[in-house]
Design an enzyme around this catalytic site. Structure first.
Site, PDB file in Angstrom:
ATOM      1  CG  HIS A 221     105.986  67.378   7.697  1.00 44.78           C
ATOM      2  ND1 HIS A 221     105.545  66.156   7.282  1.00 44.78           N
ATOM      3  CD2 HIS A 221     107.181  67.169   8.269  1.00 44.78           C
ATOM      4  CE1 HIS A 221     106.448  65.242   7.583  1.00 44.78           C
ATOM      5  NE2 HIS A 221     107.453  65.824   8.194  1.00 44.78           N
ATOM      6  N   GLY A 222     101.972  68.164   8.197  1.00 46.43           N
ATOM      7  CA  GLY A 222     100.936  67.162   8.027  1.00 46.43           C
ATOM      8  C   GLY A 222     100.290  66.690   9.319  1.00 46.43           C
TER       9      GLY A 222
END
Lengths: 318, 318, 318
Positions: A221-222
């Site tokens: 994520h991210g």
């Protein structure tokens, strides 16, 4: 994430049941984790050691578990459990929308793009022109895919961030941080079969233009992957890692979260990268070192028996 | 790959815009990378250091970026960018054919073979008798699967080779080598869930008779896996590796490209194999060594503190 | 597995063609591997060195390849090839049932559970309330999934155990042990995208309540994962491993079969766990050691050149 329209802090305070301190007429424009906040955002903090970072960030509205001095112009929302309040807001502004067909009506798919059978395209997904999405790919809601992108079979774009808060005193200990970020895949990217690219918690996971991923790669994520990178099969990148342009990772490399791999770095197969690496160099090992240093080290290890013999012989002779 | 019927070199020269040198009446019968060429094939070369290898190979028609002496009876197609010309030919003779249903009409599926729901079977795929293809498997065009084969859910057979040419002077640096090879899975093979087996660039990726693969295994383009091999979960094999019969690879082993692992070799979990291994032996480590040598080495490392102490004590005493 | 109703040993003896020795009026109630047997079960043994373990186990009916003294009250079924006889029984009592639709009619799905498009739910599967099963997930027959479970896209629950018997004298050397166990996923579990969780050979593979798995994780047959565990991406757990509650495994960790990782243990990224680990400690390396010992060792390796210099200098001086 940004809201479709600004939301008053008084409505938010009431919705989550918080005490409003500071600017009462503020309009919040989005929701973000602390490391991604921009002006207008709501963020949250629940550890005293991060108070100052959060209060001094760009966040305009701060959900916090203690009434502290409110910075000029900002709004504090004081509540016992900021994490749960934040999750309640994510669920409200980015609710899960079940689908009853493989290609959502709210998705936009560009000209000359081929969607093969068995592909799921979620709500509000945008796919550019001249792409090929191979069979049984899953694209979660809100993903944005550029032009000339190829995604091979079985790949999953935009599954939830793996991010939990532990509550050791409960029977079920992990509380999920619901994610409202997106995956953005820029033009000319090719993604192999059975890869997984998670959405950001509140910001975006980005695969930069011209980057090529082999099969069974995991991107957390991210993470932000630069342009013209090349990752071989079974590489794993943890959340929020930043991989600059033209980085080459060979097979089965693992990369830790919250670090930067500099432009043009090359990491040999099976290496583990625990912390940031300078660009333009070649690395190997788990934990990783510059490849030529690591190779020397492997040779030194082979000389231990010789050293042992010499020491014991010298000692006897001595 | 072989063409359905021979193609004249004058047509090819015109199609790609090359200057024809040597035998003008040649008929080409197929397309191949340099390491796979057979008589009648077109191949390409764009680095001077590989000229001699290519000119002296079995290739009958050679796309080349410099006008050199043409070997007796062969045809040279001289052009500025042989890579792009070769890719143009691959796209012409093996064009991507989109599908609009899960089981292609041009596929052939044998008696008593069970295809579970959600399986994609591409164009021109052949599947033998008495197989089970579990749900959500993807089989790309042109794959050939024998009898008594079991393929577990989510596995992807025949995705594109991961093979790119870098053009550092362009914004989008990697040019894709389009692949026209196949995957061939022989009789009595079992493939676990969520595996990926890529097609060859021009030749075939082969899984030999009776070989059993656990879950999440990656097999790169053009790899040739022998008979009665056993690979545990999460093994990764890079392109063009040759694994002889009865090789056992334990979990998470990584194998480099362009090497040979000899018959009956056993490689312990998490090992990395950078170069060829002799058969009949047991290996461990990353990079791999014979397991008993590696174990000794791990013990030597544990004796460094003892050695250090002795040296410093002797030195003081001395 | 347990039978729907008890089966007489005389029927079984005739069905597999075995000689019946001992208790002729026995009713068998299930089928199990030796390490899982309970009272009433049929098990099998084909190596003399395991005879005593099997004869003294809870197994009530033992398929064996030699006529030995029958323990009081038990039944022996004597046959040349017990493995093949056992597999014949598994296939009879737990036959493969092909499906012709994505959601089987014999599955039970709880209230408020969302099944996204492209999901396969096999025969006799039970899924609890308030779950989300994301697109293109495959759930094989007989799996049991609790309440509040989230399974991300592309994950495969319940593929066959990877378990083969080798017959070196045959052309096709590996005989498959057909599996009749299940996967059980307890309440409040979240499983990432493209994970694979195999069914047990005869018992159950269990993911304990509140455990969270990231993407591309492999869990082998019969593994038992405790409550509130956290596994990062690309972890692989081999068959029958027991992971106690609250264990944390970081990315790409590999765990061997038939071992126990104690409660609360933490294993750092890319580590390999060959044997049981005590709970409550932090580990690193391949093979794994306590992390602080491993870190010291990595430092000792760096001091070899210094040691080499000193020894050779001392030696010259001496």
């Amino acid at each position: 994430m940004k809201f479709e329209q600004p939301v008053s802090v008084t409505w938010i305070a009431e919705f989550i049941g918080a005490k409003l301190v500071g600017n009462q007429s503020q309009m919040a424009t989005g929701l973000n984790e602390i490391h991604k906040v921009t002006n207008g955002d709501i963020s949250f903090v629940d550890f005293e050691k991060y108070y100052s970072k959060c209060l001094n960030s760009a966040a305009t509205v701060i959900i916090i578990n203690k009434e502290v001095d409110c910075p000029e112009g900002k709004t504090l929302l004081v509540i016992n459990d900021p994490f749960t309040a934040y999750v309640k807001l994510v669920k409200h502004f980015r609710p899960f929308e079940p689908s009853n067909k493989l290609i959502s009506d709210s998705s936009l798919i560009g000209e000359d793009t081929i969607i093969q059978p068995g592909v799921f395209v979620g709500n509000h997904v945008r796919i550019g022109r001249n792409c090929i999405i191979h069979p049984n790919v899953t694209i979660y809601d809100h993903a944005v895919i550029g032009d000339n992108v190829i995604i091979h079979a079985g790949t999953v774009i935009g599954a939830d961030a793996f991010y939990f808060k532990r509550r050791k005193d409960r029977a079920v200990q992990y509380d999920k941080l619901e994610s409202c970020g997106r995956v953005i895949i820029e033009d000319d990217v090719e993604i192999g079969a059975s890869c997984t690219i998670d959405k950001g918690v509140s910001g975006d996971t980005i695969i930069g233009q011209g980057t090529k991923l082999d099969n069974q790669i995991h991107i957390g994520h991210g993470a932000v992957i630069g342009k013209n990178c090349l990752f071989a099969a079974q590489v794993g990148i943890a959340g929020k890692a930043i991989i600059e342009d033209e980085v080459i990772l060979w097979g089965q490399v693992g990369v830790n979260k919250d670090l930067v791999i500099g432009k043009g770095a090359v990491v040999y197969a099976q290496s583990g990268v625990p912390a940031s690496l300078e660009g333009g160099k070649i690395y190997f090992g788990s934990p990783v070192e510059e490849a030529r240093e690591k190779m020397k080290e492997l040779n030194w290890i082979k000389r231990i028996p010789q050293l042992w013999d010499k020491v014991h012989r010298d000692s006897e002779e001595g």
